[in-house]
Every structure is written in structure tokens, then in C-alpha cells.
Design a protein around this motif. Structure first.
Motif, PDB file in Angstrom:
ATOM      1  N   ARG A 153      -2.637  15.880   6.085  1.00  0.00           N
ATOM      2  CA  ARG A 153      -2.948  17.038   5.255  1.00  0.00           C
ATOM      3  C   ARG A 153      -1.665  17.656   4.709  1.00  0.00           C
ATOM      4  O   ARG A 153      -1.566  18.000   3.530  1.00  0.00           O
ATOM      5  CB  ARG A 153      -3.731  18.067   6.079  1.00  0.00           C
ATOM      6  N   GLU A 154      -0.648  17.807   5.565  1.00  0.00           N
ATOM      7  CA  GLU A 154       0.595  18.417   5.104  1.00  0.00           C
ATOM      8  C   GLU A 154       1.295  17.533   4.076  1.00  0.00           C
ATOM      9  O   GLU A 154       1.836  18.041   3.074  1.00  0.00           O
ATOM     10  CB  GLU A 154       1.526  18.689   6.280  1.00  0.00           C
TER      11      GLU A 154
ATOM     12  N   TRP B 155      -9.993  16.681   0.715  1.00  0.00           N
ATOM     13  CA  TRP B 155      -9.433  16.768   2.059  1.00  0.00           C
ATOM     14  C   TRP B 155      -9.058  18.202   2.431  1.00  0.00           C
ATOM     15  O   TRP B 155      -8.758  18.476   3.599  1.00  0.00           O
ATOM     16  CB  TRP B 155      -8.220  15.857   2.199  1.00  0.00           C
ATOM     17  N   LEU B 156      -9.096  19.143   1.489  1.00  0.00           N
ATOM     18  CA  LEU B 156      -8.825  20.542   1.821  1.00  0.00           C
ATOM     19  C   LEU B 156     -10.041  21.245   2.410  1.00  0.00           C
ATOM     20  O   LEU B 156      -9.914  22.329   2.979  1.00  0.00           O
ATOM     21  CB  LEU B 156      -8.359  21.312   0.577  1.00  0.00           C
TER      22      LEU B 156
ATOM     23  N   LEU C  11     -17.394  36.904   1.508  1.00  0.00           N
ATOM     24  CA  LEU C  11     -16.201  36.779   0.666  1.00  0.00           C
ATOM     25  C   LEU C  11     -16.194  35.419  -0.018  1.00  0.00           C
ATOM     26  O   LEU C  11     -16.680  34.434   0.536  1.00  0.00           O
ATOM     27  CB  LEU C  11     -14.931  36.929   1.519  1.00  0.00           C
ATOM     28  N   PRO C  12     -15.620  35.338  -1.216  1.00  0.00           N
ATOM     29  CA  PRO C  12     -15.535  34.038  -1.892  1.00  0.00           C
ATOM     30  C   PRO C  12     -14.589  33.096  -1.161  1.00  0.00           C
ATOM     31  O   PRO C  12     -13.664  33.526  -0.463  1.00  0.00           O
ATOM     32  CB  PRO C  12     -15.010  34.393  -3.282  1.00  0.00           C
ATOM     33  N   THR C  13     -14.817  31.815  -1.314  1.00  0.00           N
ATOM     34  CA  THR C  13     -13.948  30.802  -0.735  1.00  0.00           C
ATOM     35  C   THR C  13     -12.588  30.825  -1.430  1.00  0.00           C
ATOM     36  O   THR C  13     -12.498  31.055  -2.637  1.00  0.00           O
ATOM     37  CB  THR C  13     -14.585  29.418  -0.874  1.00  0.00           C
ATOM     38  N   CYS C  14     -11.540  30.579  -0.663  1.00  0.00           N
ATOM     39  CA  CYS C  14     -10.195  30.566  -1.226  1.00  0.00           C
ATOM     40  C   CYS C  14      -9.351  29.538  -0.475  1.00  0.00           C
ATOM     41  O   CYS C  14      -9.762  29.020   0.562  1.00  0.00           O
ATOM     42  CB  CYS C  14      -9.550  31.953  -1.136  1.00  0.00           C
ATOM     43  N   LEU C  15      -8.174  29.258  -1.006  1.00  0.00           N
ATOM     44  CA  LEU C  15      -7.241  28.368  -0.324  1.00  0.00           C
ATOM     45  C   LEU C  15      -6.450  29.187   0.687  1.00  0.00           C
ATOM     46  O   LEU C  15      -5.816  30.180   0.332  1.00  0.00           O
ATOM     47  CB  LEU C  15      -6.283  27.711  -1.308  1.00  0.00           C
ATOM     48  N   CYS C  16      -6.480  28.779   1.946  1.00  0.00           N
ATOM     49  CA  CYS C  16      -5.802  29.501   3.021  1.00  0.00           C
ATOM     50  C   CYS C  16      -4.662  28.667   3.595  1.00  0.00           C
ATOM     51  O   CYS C  16      -4.735  27.437   3.622  1.00  0.00           O
ATOM     52  CB  CYS C  16      -6.786  29.852   4.137  1.00  0.00           C
ATOM     53  N   HIS C  17      -3.637  29.355   4.081  1.00  0.00           N
ATOM     54  CA  HIS C  17      -2.520  28.670   4.739  1.00  0.00           C
ATOM     55  C   HIS C  17      -2.966  28.115   6.085  1.00  0.00           C
ATOM     56  O   HIS C  17      -2.674  26.972   6.420  1.00  0.00           O
ATOM     57  CB  HIS C  17      -1.353  29.636   4.908  1.00  0.00           C
ATOM     58  N   GLY C  18      -3.633  28.940   6.887  1.00  0.00           N
ATOM     59  CA  GLY C  18      -4.182  28.481   8.153  1.00  0.00           C
ATOM     60  C   GLY C  18      -3.292  28.671   9.355  1.00  0.00           C
ATOM     61  O   GLY C  18      -3.757  28.609  10.496  1.00  0.00           O
TER      62      GLY C  18
ATOM     63  N   TRP D  13       2.306  23.579   6.416  1.00  0.00           N
ATOM     64  CA  TRP D  13       0.997  23.606   5.772  1.00  0.00           C
ATOM     65  C   TRP D  13       0.012  22.635   6.407  1.00  0.00           C
ATOM     66  O   TRP D  13      -0.920  22.172   5.758  1.00  0.00           O
ATOM     67  CB  TRP D  13       1.166  23.299   4.286  1.00  0.00           C
ATOM     68  N   GLN D  14       0.154  22.331   7.681  1.00  0.00           N
ATOM     69  CA  GLN D  14      -0.746  21.367   8.327  1.00  0.00           C
ATOM     70  C   GLN D  14      -2.170  21.886   8.453  1.00  0.00           C
ATOM     71  O   GLN D  14      -3.109  21.099   8.587  1.00  0.00           O
ATOM     72  CB  GLN D  14      -0.214  20.989   9.712  1.00  0.00           C
ATOM     73  N   GLU D  15      -2.357  23.202   8.439  1.00  0.00           N
ATOM     74  CA  GLU D  15      -3.690  23.783   8.608  1.00  0.00           C
ATOM     75  C   GLU D  15      -4.283  24.260   7.288  1.00  0.00           C
ATOM     76  O   GLU D  15      -5.322  24.924   7.273  1.00  0.00           O
ATOM     77  CB  GLU D  15      -3.633  24.961   9.593  1.00  0.00           C
ATOM     78  N   ALA D  16      -3.630  23.960   6.164  1.00  0.00           N
ATOM     79  CA  ALA D  16      -4.117  24.438   4.869  1.00  0.00           C
ATOM     80  C   ALA D  16      -5.531  23.937   4.602  1.00  0.00           C
ATOM     81  O   ALA D  16      -5.886  22.814   4.940  1.00  0.00           O
ATOM     82  CB  ALA D  16      -3.184  23.975   3.758  1.00  0.00           C
TER      83      ALA D  16
END
Length: 325
Positions: free
Chosen positions: A72-73, A147-148, A193-200, A220-223
């Protein structure tokens, strides 16, 4: 690094092996490695080295054992980083070995001050950048990367059973059990809440500084795609556990404005729900081995969140509308 069979175990050999894996993908102007030292490594299966190369330049070499998080990272730096409104390390070279290890060569940045030395402006600036990352157009720009997507990790029967046992071992099951029984309410609040890209994995140690004193976001392994407040919750909880006092309300306002959503009961309830879940599922085993004073920081926070939920959890909420901000 958790070495696989056949992988050299010394730091020098590990660096030499990793550079050999990159081979012809190495930037032609990189030059020779003059010095190297290990910056981090351990339970996550990663080893991070700082390399000094010709021209007094420093770059970062990250070697990660196989698995979805490592891939993922790699995919993030290769395909997603350039689409984001936050600064990240630049991928100079990368490769995945036949047995699933990833090797990344990245630009370097310097550590930020410890959280107890952050100014109010630092905290608000970080929150505004998080809000920008969580905007809907960012999620739209990465929607093609399947994959996100990631499955819900908290709230399942198995996760609740594991958490109850952990809180029992800690000796505070009476605090956690009523909240675990209401986990469905927390999931409902977050779903508004709307879906968004998170760092994690957003905490102070993963925010570095570049030559312009701008934040550089690393690890960014948990993004992945989620609802957003979990990023804020982790930053606040980790910083407070380490003795800092982030200005939550000012950060909340900066975050909502940058994300383009109202600072209303819907956002507040979702953020409280995310914080409660983070403590319920992420903290109990860790708290068994820490100083009681630090343990009380987290336990006290959970008790206050439980009381706050009694008000926010009953407030009328609607799906949060995105607005221009």
C-alpha cells in the motif's frame, strides 16, 4: 527489520542489499553512499536508514517486509502522492522483491519539535492540512485506486470480544463494557460523514519539516478511504499521552473550514465516536505497561468522552453536506 531467511542481518549489509535490489532504478545522479545510519525499525517490520551521498545530500532508505501495508505504501508514493494537497517525501526509486519486501528510496526531511513545543499556529496549520486532505475532490481523485478501500476494523463481534478481554486484564472493564455495547451508535455517527482519503497513522512523529518549515507527511502504510475523524483522534490522543495540550477547539474549527463541512453536531458526534472507538480498541493492552499517571490521561479522556456522548449521541443529526470552503 524483521529479516527474512537469506536476508543479511547487519545494517551495512542490509543497506547494500537494498541498494542492489533497486539496481538500475536508482537515480543516475545519486552518487556514492558516504555514510549511513539506522533511524528506526522493529515491530512494524520496517527498517529506515538515513544515507549521506555525494554532494552532502541525505536520502532515506526504507525496507519493509512483505504484506498489504508495505505494498500500500509503495503504491501510495508511486500513484497517489502527487495528487494530494499535502507535502510528502518524493519517491526517488522503489522496488518489490520476489518474496514481497518493498524497498523505497525517498527524499529526506527533518523531525518536527516534540508536541509539547508546538505553537497554537502549528496545531492549527496541521489541522487545516488534514481538512484539505479530507476534502471530497481528493477522494474523487483517488477513487480509481481500488487498493485504497479498506474493511471496517472496529465494531465487529470478534473485535469487541478481544477488546472486552483486554479491558478485563487492565482492570477497567466496567468503564469500557457499556461503551462496547453501544458500538453500533458510534458506527452510525461516523457513517453520516462523507468518505475521504485518510492517512491512518497521523501523529506528530509522522509530521516532519522541510527546508521551508512546511510539514512533510510520512508513513503512509495505513492510508485508505474512511470517514476522517480517526486521523484527528489519533493525533490528539498520542500528543496528550505524551504531555502536550493541543488546542482542540481551534483545530476543530480549522479542520472543518478546510474540509468544507459544517462544524456542527454531526461532525462533533462523529469525532467523539472515533475517539471512543480508538481508545476502546487501540489502547487497553498498551496501557497495562505504562506509568499510572499516563494511563490516567487516557482513562480520564474515555470517561469524559462517554459523558459527552450522552449529549451528542442524542442530538438530531443529518448527513453532513459538503460546502465550498
Amino acid at each position: 527489520m524483521n529479516e527474512r531467511p537469506g536476508t543479511p542481518t547487519t545494517e551495512g549489509h542490509s543497506v547494500e542489499w537494498a541498494l542492489a535490489v533497486l539496481g538500475r532504478d536508482l537515480p543516475p545522479g545519486l552518487g556514492r553512499v558516504r555514510r549511513h545510519r539506522r533511524l528506526a525499525g522493529g515491530a512494524s517490520g520496517s527498517a529506515v536508514h538515513l544515507l549521506s551521498v555525494d554532494g552532502e545530500r541525505e536520502v532515506v532508505l526504507k525496507v519493509t517486509t512483505g504484506g498489504a501495508r508495505a505494498r500500500r505504501e509503495f503504491g501510495f508514493y508511486r500513484e497517489v502522492a502527487a495528487l494530494l494537497p499535502v507535502r510528502t517525501p518524493r519517491l526517488l526509486a522503489g522496488a518489490e522483491t520476489d518474496d514481497g519486501q518493498t524497498v523505497l528510496l525517498l527524499t529526506n526531511a527533518r523531525p518536527a519539535p516534540p508536541p509539547d513545543r508546538w505553537s497554537a499556529r502549528d496545531w492549527e496549520r496541521a489541522a487545516a492540512q488534514l481538512g484539505a486532505l479530507h476534502r471530497p475532490e481528493v477522494a474523487e481523485s483517488v477513487s480509481g485506486f481500488g487498493w485504497l478501500s479498506r474493511a471496517e476494523r472496529d465494531g465487529s463481534a470478534a473485535a469487541a470480544h478481544t477488546a472486552r478481554a483486554a479491558w478485563r486484564r487492565l482492570g477497567h472493564e466496567s468503564l469500557a463494557r457499556p461503551l462496547l455495547d453501544r458500538d453500533g451508535e458510534f458506527g452510525d455517527a461516523l457513517s453520516r460523514l462523507p468518505t475521504c482519503l485518510c492517512h491512518g497513522d497521523w501523529h506528530v512523529d509522522n509530521l516532519l519539516l522541510d527546508a521551508d518549515d512546511e510539514f512533510v507527511w510520512i508513513d503512509w502504510q495505513e492510508a485508505g478511504l474512511d470517514r476522517g475523524p480517526g486521523d484527528l483522534a489519533l493525533l490528539w490522543q498520542r500528543a496528550e499521552f505524551d504531555g502536550a495540550h493541543p488546542p482542540r477547539e481551534a483545530m476543530f474549527a480549522a479542520y472543518a473550514k478546510a474540509r468544507g463541512i459544517p462544524l456542527d453536531a454531526t461532525l462533533r458526534a462523529a469525532t467523539v465516536a472515533a475517539e471512543i472507538r480508538m481508545i476502546l480498541y487501540g489502547w487497553p493492552d498498551h496501557l497495562r505497561a505504562v506509568d499510572p499517571a499516563r494511563r490516567d490521561i487516557v482513562l480520564g479522556r474515555l470517561a469524559r468522552l462517554a459523558a459527552e456522548w450522552e449529549t451528542l449521541g442524542r442530538a438530531p443529526v443529518t448527513a453532513t453536506a459538503v460546502r465550498d470552503g
